[in-house]
Design a protein around this motif. Structure first.
Motif, PDB file in Angstrom:
ATOM      1  N   HIS A  50       7.672  10.873  -8.954  1.00 54.69           N
ATOM      2  CA  HIS A  50       6.470  10.394  -9.515  1.00 54.69           C
ATOM      3  C   HIS A  50       5.516  10.178  -9.047  1.00 54.69           C
ATOM      4  O   HIS A  50       4.001  10.840  -9.053  1.00 54.69           O
ATOM      5  CB  HIS A  50       6.944  10.209 -11.384  1.00 54.69           C
ATOM      6  CG  HIS A  50       7.963  11.144 -12.043  1.00 54.69           C
ATOM      7  ND1 HIS A  50       6.747  12.464 -11.947  1.00 54.69           N
ATOM      8  CD2 HIS A  50       9.004  11.017 -13.066  1.00 54.69           C
ATOM      9  CE1 HIS A  50       8.328  13.399 -12.517  1.00 54.69           C
ATOM     10  NE2 HIS A  50       9.318  12.094 -13.026  1.00 54.69           N
ATOM     11  N   VAL A  51       5.963   8.465  -8.948  1.00 52.12           N
ATOM     12  CA  VAL A  51       4.555   7.779  -8.829  1.00 52.12           C
ATOM     13  C   VAL A  51       4.015   7.963  -7.529  1.00 52.12           C
ATOM     14  O   VAL A  51       2.533   8.221  -7.506  1.00 52.12           O
ATOM     15  CB  VAL A  51       4.999   6.206  -8.550  1.00 52.12           C
ATOM     16  CG1 VAL A  51       4.125   5.089  -8.066  1.00 52.12           C
ATOM     17  CG2 VAL A  51       5.415   5.649  -9.707  1.00 52.12           C
ATOM     18  N   LEU A  52       4.795   8.599  -6.695  1.00 53.56           N
ATOM     19  CA  LEU A  52       4.241   9.148  -5.039  1.00 53.56           C
ATOM     20  C   LEU A  52       3.137  10.287  -5.480  1.00 53.56           C
ATOM     21  O   LEU A  52       2.523  10.320  -4.387  1.00 53.56           O
ATOM     22  CB  LEU A  52       5.453   9.343  -3.556  1.00 53.56           C
ATOM     23  CG  LEU A  52       5.779   7.335  -3.854  1.00 53.56           C
ATOM     24  CD1 LEU A  52       7.464   7.790  -3.113  1.00 53.56           C
ATOM     25  CD2 LEU A  52       5.357   6.610  -3.155  1.00 53.56           C
ATOM     26  N   LYS A  53       3.640  11.238  -6.116  1.00 54.08           N
ATOM     27  CA  LYS A  53       3.342  12.131  -6.535  1.00 54.08           C
ATOM     28  C   LYS A  53       1.767  11.653  -7.312  1.00 54.08           C
ATOM     29  O   LYS A  53       0.917  12.767  -6.728  1.00 54.08           O
ATOM     30  CB  LYS A  53       3.606  13.107  -7.389  1.00 54.08           C
ATOM     31  CG  LYS A  53       4.950  13.939  -6.526  1.00 54.08           C
ATOM     32  CD  LYS A  53       5.923  14.453  -6.936  1.00 54.08           C
ATOM     33  CE  LYS A  53       7.200  15.720  -6.427  1.00 54.08           C
ATOM     34  NZ  LYS A  53       7.837  16.585  -7.499  1.00 54.08           N
ATOM     35  N   THR A  54       1.816  11.254  -8.055  1.00 58.24           N
ATOM     36  CA  THR A  54       0.047  10.906  -8.498  1.00 58.24           C
ATOM     37  C   THR A  54      -0.035  10.236  -7.119  1.00 58.24           C
ATOM     38  O   THR A  54      -1.225  10.604  -6.979  1.00 58.24           O
ATOM     39  CB  THR A  54       0.870   9.409  -9.353  1.00 58.24           C
ATOM     40  OG1 THR A  54       1.609  10.232 -10.432  1.00 58.24           O
ATOM     41  CG2 THR A  54      -0.624   9.610 -10.275  1.00 58.24           C
TER      42      THR A  54
ATOM     43  N   VAL B  45       1.053  -1.095   0.178  1.00 59.97           N
ATOM     44  CA  VAL B  45       0.089  -0.435   0.234  1.00 59.97           C
ATOM     45  C   VAL B  45       0.994   1.585  -0.413  1.00 59.97           C
ATOM     46  O   VAL B  45       1.764   1.120   0.755  1.00 59.97           O
ATOM     47  CB  VAL B  45      -1.135   0.506   1.370  1.00 59.97           C
ATOM     48  CG1 VAL B  45      -1.773   1.130   0.903  1.00 59.97           C
ATOM     49  CG2 VAL B  45      -2.003  -1.514   1.159  1.00 59.97           C
ATOM     50  N   VAL B  46       0.343   2.416  -0.523  1.00 62.60           N
ATOM     51  CA  VAL B  46       1.385   3.256  -1.093  1.00 62.60           C
ATOM     52  C   VAL B  46       1.965   3.976   0.628  1.00 62.60           C
ATOM     53  O   VAL B  46       2.998   4.761   0.898  1.00 62.60           O
ATOM     54  CB  VAL B  46       0.811   4.174  -1.517  1.00 62.60           C
ATOM     55  CG1 VAL B  46       0.766   4.450  -3.555  1.00 62.60           C
ATOM     56  CG2 VAL B  46      -0.410   4.790  -1.542  1.00 62.60           C
TER      57      VAL B  46
ATOM     58  N   GLY C 165      -5.300  11.674  -4.020  1.00 61.06           N
ATOM     59  CA  GLY C 165      -5.749  11.234  -2.004  1.00 61.06           C
ATOM     60  C   GLY C 165      -4.898  10.389  -1.898  1.00 61.06           C
ATOM     61  O   GLY C 165      -5.479   9.505  -0.358  1.00 61.06           O
ATOM     62  N   TRP C 166      -4.727   8.931  -2.289  1.00 61.91           N
ATOM     63  CA  TRP C 166      -4.159   8.019  -1.469  1.00 61.91           C
ATOM     64  C   TRP C 166      -3.379   8.040  -0.861  1.00 61.91           C
ATOM     65  O   TRP C 166      -2.927   7.050   0.047  1.00 61.91           O
ATOM     66  CB  TRP C 166      -4.394   6.672  -2.842  1.00 61.91           C
ATOM     67  CG  TRP C 166      -5.067   7.008  -4.234  1.00 61.91           C
ATOM     68  CD1 TRP C 166      -6.696   6.721  -4.223  1.00 61.91           C
ATOM     69  CD2 TRP C 166      -4.707   6.787  -5.081  1.00 61.91           C
ATOM     70  NE1 TRP C 166      -6.786   6.679  -5.152  1.00 61.91           N
ATOM     71  CE2 TRP C 166      -6.042   6.629  -5.774  1.00 61.91           C
ATOM     72  CE3 TRP C 166      -3.850   6.714  -6.217  1.00 61.91           C
ATOM     73  CZ2 TRP C 166      -5.859   6.833  -7.577  1.00 61.91           C
ATOM     74  CZ3 TRP C 166      -3.496   6.209  -7.297  1.00 61.91           C
ATOM     75  CH2 TRP C 166      -5.313   6.465  -8.390  1.00 61.91           C
ATOM     76  N   LEU C 167      -2.159   8.930  -0.927  1.00 56.80           N
ATOM     77  CA  LEU C 167      -0.853   9.625  -0.277  1.00 56.80           C
ATOM     78  C   LEU C 167      -1.409  10.748   0.604  1.00 56.80           C
ATOM     79  O   LEU C 167      -0.982  11.622   0.056  1.00 56.80           O
ATOM     80  CB  LEU C 167       0.322   8.944  -0.547  1.00 56.80           C
ATOM     81  CG  LEU C 167       1.730   8.478  -0.434  1.00 56.80           C
ATOM     82  CD1 LEU C 167       1.605   8.071   1.337  1.00 56.80           C
ATOM     83  CD2 LEU C 167       2.747   9.118  -0.820  1.00 56.80           C
ATOM     84  N   PRO C 168      -1.385  10.857   2.056  1.00 60.54           N
ATOM     85  CA  PRO C 168      -1.861  12.200   2.477  1.00 60.54           C
ATOM     86  C   PRO C 168      -0.487  13.329   1.921  1.00 60.54           C
ATOM     87  O   PRO C 168      -0.581  14.430   2.617  1.00 60.54           O
ATOM     88  CB  PRO C 168      -1.806  11.071   3.775  1.00 60.54           C
ATOM     89  CG  PRO C 168      -1.726  10.700   4.310  1.00 60.54           C
ATOM     90  CD  PRO C 168      -1.322   9.668   3.011  1.00 60.54           C
ATOM     91  N   TYR C 169       0.399  12.069   2.545  1.00 64.34           N
ATOM     92  CA  TYR C 169       1.525  13.483   2.483  1.00 64.34           C
ATOM     93  C   TYR C 169       2.770  12.832   1.290  1.00 64.34           C
ATOM     94  O   TYR C 169       2.801  11.029   1.473  1.00 64.34           O
ATOM     95  CB  TYR C 169       2.661  14.002   3.657  1.00 64.34           C
ATOM     96  CG  TYR C 169       2.832  13.017   4.683  1.00 64.34           C
ATOM     97  CD1 TYR C 169       4.537  12.322   4.698  1.00 64.34           C
ATOM     98  CD2 TYR C 169       2.093  11.985   5.392  1.00 64.34           C
ATOM     99  CE1 TYR C 169       4.796  11.572   5.297  1.00 64.34           C
ATOM    100  CE2 TYR C 169       2.714  10.928   6.298  1.00 64.34           C
ATOM    101  CZ  TYR C 169       3.944  10.841   6.238  1.00 64.34           C
ATOM    102  OH  TYR C 169       4.185   9.499   7.446  1.00 64.34           O
ATOM    103  N   MET C 170       3.826  13.253   1.745  1.00 64.49           N
ATOM    104  CA  MET C 170       4.757  12.747   0.489  1.00 64.49           C
ATOM    105  C   MET C 170       6.383  12.860   1.397  1.00 64.49           C
ATOM    106  O   MET C 170       6.527  13.008   2.341  1.00 64.49           O
ATOM    107  CB  MET C 170       5.015  14.049  -0.394  1.00 64.49           C
ATOM    108  CG  MET C 170       4.021  13.890  -1.717  1.00 64.49           C
ATOM    109  SD  MET C 170       5.396  12.176  -3.050  1.00 64.49           S
ATOM    110  CE  MET C 170       6.703  12.337  -3.494  1.00 64.49           C
ATOM    111  N   PRO C 171       6.494  11.302   1.671  1.00 65.21           N
ATOM    112  CA  PRO C 171       8.184  10.839   2.438  1.00 65.21           C
ATOM    113  C   PRO C 171       8.761  12.023   1.471  1.00 65.21           C
ATOM    114  O   PRO C 171       9.169  11.718   0.671  1.00 65.21           O
ATOM    115  CB  PRO C 171       7.700   9.473   2.517  1.00 65.21           C
ATOM    116  CG  PRO C 171       7.166   9.782   0.314  1.00 65.21           C
ATOM    117  CD  PRO C 171       5.845   9.526   0.873  1.00 65.21           C
TER     118      PRO C 171
END
Length: 279
Positions: free
Chosen positions: A166-170, A121-122, A175-181
């Motif tokens: 790029h994938v994490l920013k997508t 899961v992201v 809205g699948w990832l609340p914040y960028m690690p």
């Protein structure tokens, strides 16, 4: 059997907990189940119904084991986010990014990123996991001759982490990832300091004089055209500053002869098609 006598393409297993079905235009059986209130699907990659049933049972029991152990987490997987990124990037950047560059992003995802974190899961992709990925890439391949790990180059790792970002920013945009690690390298060393090879002015002068002389006096007459082309290529590349891959993509339509400056000197205006489109 259906009521009209035709064979149905849907079967149930394990007291209707698992469903097997066929999609149009696909020879493989698909399976689905519901665990923790969420519908889950996958392909058995089997054409035989009996083998597909075995795969479906193992898949369901494996999911139930993970669910009871607290390992089955809710959310969108990295694989799903990666598929969205590739589709979006290709459509949105059409005409602005070189096709080869887009294909290289998809290749990095398919060959390196998905095998390591595709089913996660992201929200599980933390800075620690990304560091584990770096270590994995630097130790997973072994040189058969020396027995030592074959480390990818600094540039290769850099491009893979960019693709991951790029994938994490997508995922974040959807809205699948609340914040960028923070996936920057924690022990970052100094960047590449080696310079590309280059000719000094005197060396370049000796080089183009040699190619010019060979163009006038080839060793064999049948080589004359090739020698003349080599001399022209040397002059063109040095005076235009094009990269080799950019020069290979140049076509007649990309070049115009225009007047430049107060003296209306004739120059070549070249439309370069690189990884960022036409420039």
């Amino acid at each position: 059997m259906a009521s009209d006598g035709t064979m149905t393409t849907r079967h149930s297993l394990l007291d209707n907990k698992v469903q097997l079905y066929m999609r149009p235009n696909s020879p493989h059986w698909q399976c689905a189940c519901s665990i923790a209130g969420k519908q889950r699907r996958t392909s058995t990659k089997e054409e035989s119904l009996s083998r597909a049933k075995d795969v479906a049972r193992d898949w369901y029991l494996g999911l139930m084991g993970k669910y009871r152990a607290g390992e089955l987490k809710e959310g969108v997987t990295f694989r799903t986010a990666a598929e969205h990124f590739v589709k979006e990037f290709e459509v949105i950047t059409e005409g602005e990014r070189n096709k080869d560059y887009i294909e290289s992003l998809a290749m990095r995802i398919r060959v390196h990123l998905l095998p390591f974190m595709g089913d996660r899961v992201v929200t599980e992709i933390t800075p620690g996991l990304v560091q584990e990925y770096r270590v994995h890439r630097m130790t997973s391949r072994v040189d058969k001759k020396t027995g030592l790990p074959k480390r990818p180059s600094r540039s290769t790792m850099h491009h893979e982490i960019i693709t991951l970002r790029h994938v994490l920013k997508t995922a974040n945009r959807h809205g699948w990832l609340p914040y960028m690690p923070d996936i920057s390298a924690p022990y970052k060393m100094s960047g590449k300091i080696a310079h590309r090879a280059w000719f000094s002015p005197d060396e370049y002068k000796a080089f183009y004089k040699a190619t010019g002389e060979r163009a006038k006096n080839p060793k064999k007459e049948r080589w004359r055209t090739a020698c003349e082309d080599l001399h022209d290529y040397v002059l063109f590349m040095v005076n235009s500053g094009l990269r080799p891959d950019e020069a290979k993509r140049i076509e007649l339509r990309d070049i115009d002869i225009v007047a430049d400056g107060p003296g209306n000197e004739e120059i070549l205006h070249i439309a370069v098609r690189g990884k960022r489109g036409v420039g």
